[in-house]
Design an enzyme around this catalytic site. Structure first.
Site, PDB file in Angstrom:
ATOM      1  N   ASP A  21       0.849  -1.201   0.000  1.00  0.00           N
ATOM      2  CA  ASP A  21       0.000   0.000   0.000  1.00  0.00           C
ATOM      3  C   ASP A  21       0.880   1.245   0.000  1.00  0.00           C
ATOM      4  O   ASP A  21       1.556   1.539   0.984  1.00  0.00           O
ATOM      5  CB  ASP A  21      -0.902  -0.034   1.241  1.00  0.00           C
ATOM      6  CG  ASP A  21      -1.751   1.219   1.399  1.00  0.00           C
ATOM      7  OD1 ASP A  21      -1.905   1.959   0.403  1.00  0.00           O
ATOM      8  OD2 ASP A  21      -2.257   1.442   2.513  1.00  0.00           O
ATOM      9  N   ASN A  23      -0.220   4.510  -0.586  1.00  0.00           N
ATOM     10  CA  ASN A  23      -0.859   5.760  -0.148  1.00  0.00           C
ATOM     11  C   ASN A  23      -1.529   5.638   1.221  1.00  0.00           C
ATOM     12  O   ASN A  23      -2.285   6.498   1.643  1.00  0.00           O
ATOM     13  CB  ASN A  23      -1.872   6.244  -1.193  1.00  0.00           C
ATOM     14  CG  ASN A  23      -3.014   5.267  -1.393  1.00  0.00           C
ATOM     15  OD1 ASN A  23      -2.994   4.155  -0.850  1.00  0.00           O
ATOM     16  ND2 ASN A  23      -4.008   5.657  -2.174  1.00  0.00           N
ATOM     17  N   ASP A  25      -3.950   3.825   2.623  1.00  0.00           N
ATOM     18  CA  ASP A  25      -5.400   3.747   2.851  1.00  0.00           C
ATOM     19  C   ASP A  25      -5.817   2.334   3.259  1.00  0.00           C
ATOM     20  O   ASP A  25      -7.003   2.049   3.345  1.00  0.00           O
ATOM     21  CB  ASP A  25      -6.164   4.199   1.601  1.00  0.00           C
ATOM     22  CG  ASP A  25      -5.910   3.300   0.389  1.00  0.00           C
ATOM     23  OD1 ASP A  25      -5.067   2.375   0.484  1.00  0.00           O
ATOM     24  OD2 ASP A  25      -6.559   3.523  -0.649  1.00  0.00           O
ATOM     25  N   ASP A  29      -1.888  -1.212  -3.917  1.00  0.00           N
ATOM     26  CA  ASP A  29      -2.165  -0.456  -5.143  1.00  0.00           C
ATOM     27  C   ASP A  29      -1.028  -0.619  -6.146  1.00  0.00           C
ATOM     28  O   ASP A  29      -0.005  -1.262  -5.864  1.00  0.00           O
ATOM     29  CB  ASP A  29      -2.394   1.019  -4.814  1.00  0.00           C
ATOM     30  CG  ASP A  29      -1.346   1.585  -3.869  1.00  0.00           C
ATOM     31  OD1 ASP A  29      -0.146   1.418  -4.161  1.00  0.00           O
ATOM     32  OD2 ASP A  29      -1.718   2.175  -2.829  1.00  0.00           O
ATOM     33  N   ASP A  98      -5.146 -10.179 -15.526  1.00  0.00           N
ATOM     34  CA  ASP A  98      -6.186 -11.192 -15.329  1.00  0.00           C
ATOM     35  C   ASP A  98      -7.379 -10.811 -16.194  1.00  0.00           C
ATOM     36  O   ASP A  98      -7.982  -9.759 -15.995  1.00  0.00           O
ATOM     37  CB  ASP A  98      -6.582 -11.222 -13.851  1.00  0.00           C
ATOM     38  CG  ASP A  98      -6.985 -12.606 -13.391  1.00  0.00           C
ATOM     39  OD1 ASP A  98      -7.670 -13.301 -14.162  1.00  0.00           O
ATOM     40  OD2 ASP A  98      -6.609 -12.987 -12.269  1.00  0.00           O
ATOM     41  N   ASP A 200      -9.556 -15.909 -16.743  1.00  0.00           N
ATOM     42  CA  ASP A 200     -10.345 -16.373 -15.600  1.00  0.00           C
ATOM     43  C   ASP A 200     -11.590 -17.141 -16.023  1.00  0.00           C
ATOM     44  O   ASP A 200     -12.297 -16.736 -16.955  1.00  0.00           O
ATOM     45  CB  ASP A 200     -10.767 -15.143 -14.775  1.00  0.00           C
ATOM     46  CG  ASP A 200     -11.649 -15.499 -13.598  1.00  0.00           C
ATOM     47  OD1 ASP A 200     -11.121 -16.102 -12.648  1.00  0.00           O
ATOM     48  OD2 ASP A 200     -12.848 -15.182 -13.639  1.00  0.00           O
ATOM     49  N   GLU A 256      -7.631 -20.649 -16.811  1.00  0.00           N
ATOM     50  CA  GLU A 256      -8.169 -21.357 -15.652  1.00  0.00           C
ATOM     51  C   GLU A 256      -9.236 -22.323 -16.152  1.00  0.00           C
ATOM     52  O   GLU A 256     -10.306 -21.907 -16.598  1.00  0.00           O
ATOM     53  CB  GLU A 256      -8.778 -20.360 -14.655  1.00  0.00           C
ATOM     54  CG  GLU A 256      -9.355 -21.033 -13.424  1.00  0.00           C
ATOM     55  CD  GLU A 256     -10.120 -20.077 -12.528  1.00  0.00           C
ATOM     56  OE1 GLU A 256     -10.104 -20.297 -11.313  1.00  0.00           O
ATOM     57  OE2 GLU A 256     -10.737 -19.125 -13.049  1.00  0.00           O
ATOM     58  N   HIS A 329      -4.412 -17.211  -5.535  1.00  0.00           N
ATOM     59  CA  HIS A 329      -5.360 -16.395  -4.764  1.00  0.00           C
ATOM     60  C   HIS A 329      -6.638 -17.146  -4.412  1.00  0.00           C
ATOM     61  O   HIS A 329      -7.408 -16.699  -3.562  1.00  0.00           O
ATOM     62  CB  HIS A 329      -5.722 -15.137  -5.548  1.00  0.00           C
ATOM     63  CG  HIS A 329      -6.467 -15.451  -6.816  1.00  0.00           C
ATOM     64  ND1 HIS A 329      -5.875 -16.087  -7.882  1.00  0.00           N
ATOM     65  CD2 HIS A 329      -7.759 -15.242  -7.178  1.00  0.00           C
ATOM     66  CE1 HIS A 329      -6.767 -16.243  -8.841  1.00  0.00           C
ATOM     67  NE2 HIS A 329      -7.915 -15.733  -8.444  1.00  0.00           N
ATOM     68  N   ASP A 330      -6.892 -18.280  -5.079  1.00  0.00           N
ATOM     69  CA  ASP A 330      -8.086 -19.080  -4.795  1.00  0.00           C
ATOM     70  C   ASP A 330      -7.780 -20.308  -3.939  1.00  0.00           C
ATOM     71  O   ASP A 330      -8.676 -21.098  -3.643  1.00  0.00           O
ATOM     72  CB  ASP A 330      -8.735 -19.562  -6.104  1.00  0.00           C
ATOM     73  CG  ASP A 330      -9.532 -18.470  -6.795  1.00  0.00           C
ATOM     74  OD1 ASP A 330      -9.980 -17.537  -6.107  1.00  0.00           O
ATOM     75  OD2 ASP A 330      -9.693 -18.545  -8.022  1.00  0.00           O
TER      76      ASP A 330
END
Length: 562
Positions: A21, A23, A25, A29, A98, A200, A256, A329-330
């Protein structure tokens, strides 16, 4: 040496929301990724695959896109994206995006038009059907996230189809005008200098007849997978996609796909198929039960894991290449899947790394894997952000499991296991951000982080770096990248072993998956010890006519043999 520019590549997957990150928040990013390019360059990777950064309402963390030509505000701007591509290129790193084109967000302008009326020009961009006579959904299909795959729209009194969440309506690939819109956006991005795409959920773009399927769950529904995954005719659509887009650029594509049929998988991959590579999930889903109670733990052993790994290698032999991965990520973290929690240590982590990285294929390293990040156990279900986790939780409760049992399932399989923020240091918020992160941290960040790894020459990070170097800049590069794969010790319950061979030269990988000494006996003469996760050991005794050796707990060795 290699037939394609990417054949010796190592790909690193970034989940932007959780990477870095810039910035403060609480959300990762694009500028955060730019800040860490030198770190990735130090590791030695060639390509970065970014999970979606397109404009999105973020109902499914970016896999619900409302504008394919814009960057989500939380990730930055189009200028940031262009700078990322340029800065990565300066370091010899390509960017893969992706590509999510099975469905869009329900906030996409196409869908907003589509739902206005039955005769709207965009109506046929999505899949709309009349209710059954009793007003119920057109079919009994269950979405991937649970519940009916159909949502009723009051305005036009029809249902629309969504393979995933109701906020992710499926695009109608039978509509030629829609397909041309999709090809246009793909080419627009490729013209920006992308190195490729991960595509995907592409299994689902071709639907079968819209009929009820056999019920396979207590909810009275049937998995949409049976009705719409890899259906006859899908290759015609994918071949057109390739001809209109991918084939006109020097890129790499990975799809995928879900199928256990070798011949079917081969149709999708390689020069004759629509994609260069496909993700084959047989080895990472071996702990899942089939049918509606897929969330129920399934027992497996090392022999079964070897069978699946060997079958994958067989599927993508010859001119094809396998995708080599333990995590994404899955998927939950591989350490918790393949090792008992008490057995996760530096040795066992390195052992797992060597086993997958030295097979034949293209390795994919998921962010944090290179430092040994592991699953997390949040006590409260509300601490999990993932849509699929909450769907799984409700589905398991309905199936009769109590909350304690269901939380065990969540700890084992939640996609948020791999989505906790990247652990950069032992500073507050793990150096990911100065603000509270969007998803809670894994508490072990104080011990497991990049900063600690970089200080220790024997860390997991440097072991991954050495594995990458073997593939890219070593005397054994050609054998590892292009050599044949031959499994050994298929029925051994403790060891994984295989040969890599090219033009008479052989490498042998042996890995002990047990927390005890295990003997290995093979009729090969050891010429050289190339790699070990016990570097302090004296291996001179190995230089014998036969490989007779006691492997220490979780020991892995790469040998040159004859």
């Amino acid at each position: 040496m290699t037939e394609k520019w990417w054949h010796d590549s190592v790909i690193y997957q970034i989940y932007p929301k959780s990477f870095n990150d810039s910035n403060n928040d609480g959300i990762g990013d694009l500028r955060g990724i730019i800040e860490k390019l030198d770190y990735l360059n130090r590791l030695g990777i060639d390509l970065i695959w970014l999970s979606p950064v397109f404009s999105s309402p973020m109902k499914d963390n970016g896999y619900d896109i409302d504008d394919y030509y814009a960057i989500a505000e939380q990730f930055g701007s189009m200028e940031d994206m262009e700078e990322l591509i340029a800065e990565a290129d300066k370091r010899g790193i390509g960017i893969m995006m992706d590509l999510v084109i099975n469905h869009s967000s329900d906030q996409h302008r196409w869908f907003k038009e589509s739902r206005k009326s039955k005769d709207n020009p965009k109506r046929d961009y999505y899949i709309w059907k009349e209710p059954k006579a009793d007003g119920s959904p057109p079919t009994n299909w269950r979405s991937i996230f649970g519940g009916s795959a159909w949502t009723y729209d009051q305005q036009t009194e029809q249902y629309y189809l969504h393979t995933f969440a109701e906020e992710q309506p499926d695009l109608n690939w039978e509509n030629k005008e829609l397909r041309q819109e999709l090809y246009q956006l793909v080419n627009w991005w490729l013209d920006k200098g992308l190195a490729g795409f991960r595509v995907d959920a592409i299994s689902y773009i071709k639907k079968s007849g819209f009929k009820d399927q056999e019920v396979n769950g207590p909810d009275g529904l049937s998995s949409i997978f049976e009705a719409s995954a890899n259906q006859p005719g899908i290759l015609n659509l994918l071949d057109e996609l390739k001809a209109e887009t991918f084939s006109n650029y020097q890129i790499v594509t990975v799809a995928e796909l879900y199928t256990e049929d070798n011949k079917r998988m081969q149709e999708f991959a390689g020069d004759a198929g629509p994609f260069d590579l496909v993700f084959d999930f047989r080895h990472v889903d071996l702990d899942l039960s089939e049918g509606s109670e897929w969330f129920k733990a399934r027992d497996w052993d090392l022999i079964e894991l070897k069978e699946r790994l060997n079958e994958i290698q067989k599927t993508y032999a010859g001119k094809r290449r396998a995708t080599l991965f333990w995590e994404n990520h899955d998927q939950p973290r591989s350490l918790n899947k393949y090792l008992n929690e008490t057995e996760i240590n530096e040795r066992s982590i390195k052992m797992l790394a060597a086993v997958f990285m030295l097979q034949r294929g293209i390795p994919f390293i998921y962010q944090g894997q290179e430092i040994g990040m592991s699953n997390v156990k949040f006590e409260n279900i509300d601490d999990y952000q993932d849509l699929a986790t909450h769907g799984l939780y409700q589905e398991a409760l309905k199936a009769g499991y109590d909350k304690e049992e269901v939380m065990e399932v969540v700890w084992r399989r939640s996609r948020d296991n791999s989505r906790t923020p990247m652990q950069w240091s032992d500073a507050e918020n793990a150096g990911f951000s100065e603000a509270e992160p969007w998803l809670k941290l894994n508490p072990n960040y104080q011990q497991i982080n990049v900063e600690e790894n970089l200080k220790d020459d024997n860390s997991v990070f440097y072991f991954y770096k050495e594995l990458i170097k073997l593939r890219k800049n070593s005397p054994y590069q050609e054998i590892i990248v292009d050599g044949k794969y031959q499994p050994l010790l298929k029925s051994d319950p403790n060891l994984i072993a295989y040969l890599r061979e090219k033009e008479g030269e052989r490498l042998l990988l042996a890995a002990n998956f047990k927390n005890k000494e295990v003997e290995i006996n093979l009729d090969y003469q050891v010429e050289e010890i190339i790699l070990s996760n016990y570097p302090e050991f004296d291996y001179r005794a190995l230089k014998a006519k036969r490989l007779d050796y006691q492997l220490s707990p979780f020991e892995t060795i790469l040998l040159k043999v004859k």
